[in-house]
Enzyme design. Structure first.
Site, PDB file in Angstrom:
ATOM      1  N   GLU A 137     -38.856 -54.342 -70.758  1.00  6.73           N
ATOM      2  CA  GLU A 137     -39.677 -55.270 -69.981  1.00  6.73           C
ATOM      3  C   GLU A 137     -40.643 -56.012 -70.922  1.00  6.73           C
ATOM      4  O   GLU A 137     -41.078 -57.124 -70.630  1.00  6.73           O
ATOM      5  CB  GLU A 137     -40.449 -54.551 -68.861  1.00  6.73           C
ATOM      6  CG  GLU A 137     -40.827 -55.501 -67.726  1.00  6.73           C
ATOM      7  CD  GLU A 137     -41.465 -54.820 -66.509  1.00  6.73           C
ATOM      8  OE1 GLU A 137     -42.405 -54.048 -66.687  1.00  6.73           O
ATOM      9  OE2 GLU A 137     -41.030 -55.098 -65.374  1.00  6.73           O
ATOM     10  N   GLY A 161     -48.593 -52.823 -66.309  1.00  4.90           N
ATOM     11  CA  GLY A 161     -47.983 -51.748 -65.516  1.00  4.90           C
ATOM     12  C   GLY A 161     -47.292 -50.699 -66.373  1.00  4.90           C
ATOM     13  O   GLY A 161     -47.524 -49.498 -66.218  1.00  4.90           O
ATOM     14  N   ARG A 162     -46.453 -51.140 -67.299  1.00  2.00           N
ATOM     15  CA  ARG A 162     -45.664 -50.189 -68.087  1.00  2.00           C
ATOM     16  C   ARG A 162     -46.507 -49.457 -69.127  1.00  2.00           C
ATOM     17  O   ARG A 162     -46.016 -48.602 -69.850  1.00  2.00           O
ATOM     18  CB  ARG A 162     -44.471 -50.904 -68.716  1.00  2.00           C
ATOM     19  CG  ARG A 162     -44.837 -52.164 -69.492  1.00  2.00           C
ATOM     20  CD  ARG A 162     -43.615 -53.034 -69.756  1.00  2.00           C
ATOM     21  NE  ARG A 162     -43.945 -54.307 -70.385  1.00  2.00           N
ATOM     22  CZ  ARG A 162     -44.260 -55.404 -69.733  1.00  2.00           C
ATOM     23  NH1 ARG A 162     -44.338 -55.398 -68.413  1.00  2.00           N
ATOM     24  NH2 ARG A 162     -44.499 -56.533 -70.392  1.00  2.00           N
ATOM     25  N   LYS A 213     -50.591 -51.666 -58.889  1.00  4.68           N
ATOM     26  CA  LYS A 213     -51.610 -52.518 -59.519  1.00  4.68           C
ATOM     27  C   LYS A 213     -51.907 -53.711 -58.613  1.00  4.68           C
ATOM     28  O   LYS A 213     -53.050 -54.031 -58.332  1.00  4.68           O
ATOM     29  CB  LYS A 213     -51.102 -52.958 -60.880  1.00  4.68           C
ATOM     30  CG  LYS A 213     -52.065 -53.804 -61.658  1.00  4.68           C
ATOM     31  CD  LYS A 213     -51.477 -54.144 -63.023  1.00  4.68           C
ATOM     32  CE  LYS A 213     -52.269 -55.249 -63.676  1.00  4.68           C
ATOM     33  NZ  LYS A 213     -51.679 -55.683 -64.938  1.00  4.68           N
ATOM     34  N   GLU A 216     -41.380 -52.596 -52.487  1.00  4.52           N
ATOM     35  CA  GLU A 216     -40.896 -51.223 -52.361  1.00  4.52           C
ATOM     36  C   GLU A 216     -42.036 -50.273 -52.019  1.00  4.52           C
ATOM     37  O   GLU A 216     -41.920 -49.402 -51.149  1.00  4.52           O
ATOM     38  CB  GLU A 216     -40.250 -50.763 -53.685  1.00  4.52           C
ATOM     39  CG  GLU A 216     -38.968 -51.469 -54.063  1.00  4.52           C
ATOM     40  CD  GLU A 216     -39.184 -52.733 -54.893  1.00  4.52           C
ATOM     41  OE1 GLU A 216     -40.285 -53.342 -54.787  1.00  4.52           O
ATOM     42  OE2 GLU A 216     -38.257 -53.111 -55.622  1.00  4.52           O
ATOM     43  N   HIS A 258     -21.512 -34.280 -75.293  1.00  2.00           N
ATOM     44  CA  HIS A 258     -20.256 -34.082 -74.550  1.00  2.00           C
ATOM     45  C   HIS A 258     -19.952 -35.294 -73.683  1.00  2.00           C
ATOM     46  O   HIS A 258     -19.161 -35.209 -72.737  1.00  2.00           O
ATOM     47  CB  HIS A 258     -20.352 -32.805 -73.720  1.00  2.00           C
ATOM     48  CG  HIS A 258     -20.679 -31.616 -74.570  1.00  2.00           C
ATOM     49  ND1 HIS A 258     -19.724 -30.889 -75.239  1.00  2.00           N
ATOM     50  CD2 HIS A 258     -21.880 -31.094 -74.934  1.00  2.00           C
ATOM     51  CE1 HIS A 258     -20.312 -29.939 -75.946  1.00  2.00           C
ATOM     52  NE2 HIS A 258     -21.624 -30.048 -75.782  1.00  2.00           N
ATOM     53  N   LYS A 306     -37.002 -61.302 -57.204  1.00  2.00           N
ATOM     54  CA  LYS A 306     -37.846 -60.950 -56.054  1.00  2.00           C
ATOM     55  C   LYS A 306     -37.809 -62.068 -55.008  1.00  2.00           C
ATOM     56  O   LYS A 306     -37.681 -61.817 -53.810  1.00  2.00           O
ATOM     57  CB  LYS A 306     -39.301 -60.749 -56.505  1.00  2.00           C
ATOM     58  CG  LYS A 306     -39.536 -59.478 -57.312  1.00  2.00           C
ATOM     59  CD  LYS A 306     -41.029 -59.326 -57.605  1.00  2.00           C
ATOM     60  CE  LYS A 306     -41.271 -58.242 -58.623  1.00  2.00           C
ATOM     61  NZ  LYS A 306     -42.656 -58.170 -59.090  1.00  2.00           N
TER      62      LYS A 306
HETATM   63  O1  F6P Z   1     -41.502 -56.026 -60.986  1.00  2.00           O
HETATM   64  C1  F6P Z   1     -42.040 -55.591 -62.173  1.00  2.00           C
HETATM   65  C2  F6P Z   1     -43.419 -55.030 -62.007  1.00  2.00           C
HETATM   66  O2  F6P Z   1     -44.327 -56.069 -61.874  1.00  2.00           O
HETATM   67  C3  F6P Z   1     -43.802 -54.109 -63.152  1.00  2.00           C
HETATM   68  O3  F6P Z   1     -44.210 -54.791 -64.270  1.00  2.00           O
HETATM   69  C4  F6P Z   1     -44.809 -53.235 -62.499  1.00  2.00           C
HETATM   70  O4  F6P Z   1     -45.075 -52.075 -63.230  1.00  2.00           O
HETATM   71  C5  F6P Z   1     -44.106 -52.961 -61.196  1.00  2.00           C
HETATM   72  O5  F6P Z   1     -43.517 -54.195 -60.854  1.00  2.00           O
HETATM   73  C6  F6P Z   1     -44.973 -52.454 -60.080  1.00  2.00           C
HETATM   74  O6  F6P Z   1     -46.030 -53.312 -59.823  1.00  2.00           O
HETATM   75  P1  F6P Z   1     -47.299 -52.853 -59.016  1.00  2.00           P
HETATM   76  O7  F6P Z   1     -47.971 -51.766 -59.778  1.00  2.00           O
HETATM   77  O8  F6P Z   1     -48.150 -54.073 -58.899  1.00  2.00           O
HETATM   78  O9  F6P Z   1     -46.833 -52.350 -57.684  1.00  2.00           O
END
Ligand code: F6P
Length: 548
Positions: free
Chosen positions: A354, A268-269, A207, A213, A385, A513
């Site tokens: 979250e 995002g979620r 987004k 990452e 189990h 972060k």
């Molecule tokens: O670090 C949390 C977060 O901001 C989430 O809420 C989000 O879904 C994820 O990182 C990834 O963010 P992006 O879609 O901006 O890469």
């Protein structure tokens, strides 16, 4: 929104909880032969049986009163109408608009018809997916694409991955979808080992297009492509992106025509229904993706229009509050009895934790109650189990949602009947438990001596009276998967509204972060780390030594 403790229903529930302390779920069934029928609600192809809860009519009526006193009616209307309910980011929250584009014509938010934007993005997705499937989209050596790798993390990863997995029976067999999320180089390396750059397309989903990452993995993927022989000029044949930050995506090197938009008004979620869900559409086809949206839309309509007494997300949300705040339940388990739903607890964990892992009311003042519980779980029967022991005999109360389709996509001998029997029997065992007398009788019947009976019987006692919901559907389909996930999205919203928190921001993740960047800088350069705590200093030194 104020603290729920100020609502009259909160106080009433406190004393009601004391009245109910000795009432067992089993006794409620005995008192009311109609209980199973009455404590049932339906929506989106799912039936919720909530009869195995520590709740009677008085409980439910007080919980409904609490829901009303929390301003739920207005909260739901505000979300669906696009009010800026995410107050700390001054944004509307409109994942519901993503599934309304077929059924509704317009939803004007801040002067824009957001449904037009949704429709045009769906059309763009359809073109891309069709081109991949019919072989029109080709790699740099003119070969058909056989593999799509989604690169993203958090909401830009888990929802699509979990849904694609849930829809395995609907997957096309001419194209494979893979997911890379972790910055751990092993994630992308192990995926790339399986792939040929000539026939692979990467979808970079972010987004913000600023997530560490994702950018690292996107860079690694591009370097791999170049290394495998993809000329710079053909890189765009192997990369697409989904982002609300087109400028950043272009700056990163994405061809503008390969960028799918999303918007600030999708969290995002909550974004798997947007172009972030592109990997799902690639895996199962656009028709199935539309069915997924239809399922979620059915749940949205149910949530918006159904009286609270019969409203699945409201009932489940209110019961969750009942256990979290009046029974001190610290966690809530989701146990799907379906292999394809095995990763769903992880998605709901991200969605809920979250959203409702918050310590401030909307107005910024501190909460006076517990808020979001730890959400966890995994597939039955595997968990039986492993961790079910704690569900049955542990000292903590853990409400459970059992989730089960009535039919299977893979009939093998009598497996499905056994699977379903285990689901029902776990719910039954949690409720019924086993008394000392029963344990003693059992041991005597098995031929144990009186000495053995005395020693062993107490260990076999299971207190019971542990609550669970049972969610049933005829079959796992794109429609029922869509409605199930939307159910949990709205359940999260119901609870956030009762607790008075903003379920749509996530400031808590920022500090880690920032500190991560600082520590990274210390790992890769000679720095004076004296001001850090001794534990962090030692770990930095160990890393440097191991990598020198
Ligand atoms: O670090 C949390 C977060 O901001 C989430 O809420 C989000 O879904 C994820 O990182 C990834 O963010 P992006 O879609 O901006 O890469």
């Amino acid at each position: 929104m104020s603290s729920p403790t100020h609502h009259p229903a909160w106080t009433a529930l406190r004393s009601h909880q004391a009245d109910m302390a000795d009432v067992t779920i089993q006794s409620l069934f005995t008192q009311d032969p109609e209980r199973a029928k009455r404590y049932q609600a339906n929506a989106g192809g799912w039936t919720l049986d909530y009869s195995k809860n520590r709740a009677n009519d008085a409980t439910l009526s007080l919980l409904t009163q609490l829901v009303r006193e929390s301003g739920m009616e207005a909260a739901i209307a505000n979300m669906f109408n696009g009010e800026h309910i995410n107050n700390t980011e001054d944004r509307p929250v409109l994942h519901v608009a993503l599934r309304a584009a077929k059924a509704q014509q317009s939803l004007i938010v801040d002067g824009v018809n957001v449904l037009d934007e949704v429709r045009s993005t769906l059309a763009q997705m359809e073109t891309f997916v069709t081109q991949l499937h019919n072989g029109e989209w080709r790699g740099y050596t003119d070969k058909k694409i056989t593999d799509v790798v989604s690169i993203g993390i958090g909401g830009s990863y888990l929802g699509p991955k979990v849904v694609a997995e849930a829809l395995t029976p609907y997957k096309r067999d001419d194209i494979k979808v893979h997911f890379v999320a972790n910055i751990d180089g092993s994630d992308i390396s192990e995926k790339l080992k399986l792939l040929n750059a000539e026939t692979t397309v990467f979808i970079v989903s972010s987004k913000s297009f600023g997530t560490l990452e994702t950018l690292y993995n996107a860079n690694a993927a591009r370097a791999w492509c170049i290394d495998q022989g993809v000329p710079e000029s053909d890189i765009k044949k192997h990369f697409a992106a989904v982002s609300s930050n087109v400028e950043k995506a272009v700056k990163f090197g994405m061809a503008e025509e390969n960028i799918f938009p999303m918007w600030d008004w999708v969290g995002g979620r909550y974004s798997l229904w947007s172009a972030i869900g592109l990997p799902i559409a690639v895996a199962v086809g656009m028709e199935r993706f539309y069915e997924l949206l239809d399922g979620a839309y059915a749940m949205d309509e149910h949530f918006k229009n159904t009286p609270f007494e019969h409203n699945l997300p409201v009932i489940m949300g209110a019961l969750g509050v009942w256990y979290s705040n009046f029974h001190n339940a610290q966690t809530h388990a989701l146990i799907p009895y379906d292999h394809f739903l095995r990763a769903m607890p992880a998605h709901i964990q991200q969605l809920d934790m979250e959203s409702n892992g918050k310590a401030n009311l909307v107005d910024g003042s501190g909460v006076e109650t517990d808020t979001g519980p730890v959400i966890w779980g995994g597939a039955g029967t595997n968990g039986q189990h492993a961790y079910h022991q704690l569900l049955h005999q542990g000292t903590r109360l853990i409400p459970v949602d059992f989730i089960a389709p009535l039919t299977t996509h893979n009939p093998v001998a009598d497996h499905h009947a056994q699977l379903f029997a285990n689901c029902l029997s776990q719910a039954q065992a949690l409720m019924v438990g086993k008394t000392l007398e029963q344990a003693e009788t059992e041991l005597r019947q098995a031929g144990a001596s009186e000495e053995q009976v005395k020693a062993i019987a107490p260990h076999k006692v299971i207190k019971g009276n542990r609550p669970s919901n049972l969610l049933l559907t005829d079959k796992l389909t794109p429609f029922t998967v869509g409605s199930l996930i939307a159910l949990y999205e709205h359940r999260t919203f119901v609870q956030g509204t009762i607790w008075g928190v903003n379920s749509f921001d996530q400031w808590g993740v920022e500090l880690g972060k920032v500190l991560g960047t600082d520590i990274y800088n210390r790992l890769v350069a000679d720095t004076d780390n004296q001001e850090l705590d001794a534990s962090t200093q030692a770990a930095i030194a160990a890393f440097k030594q191991a990598n020198s």
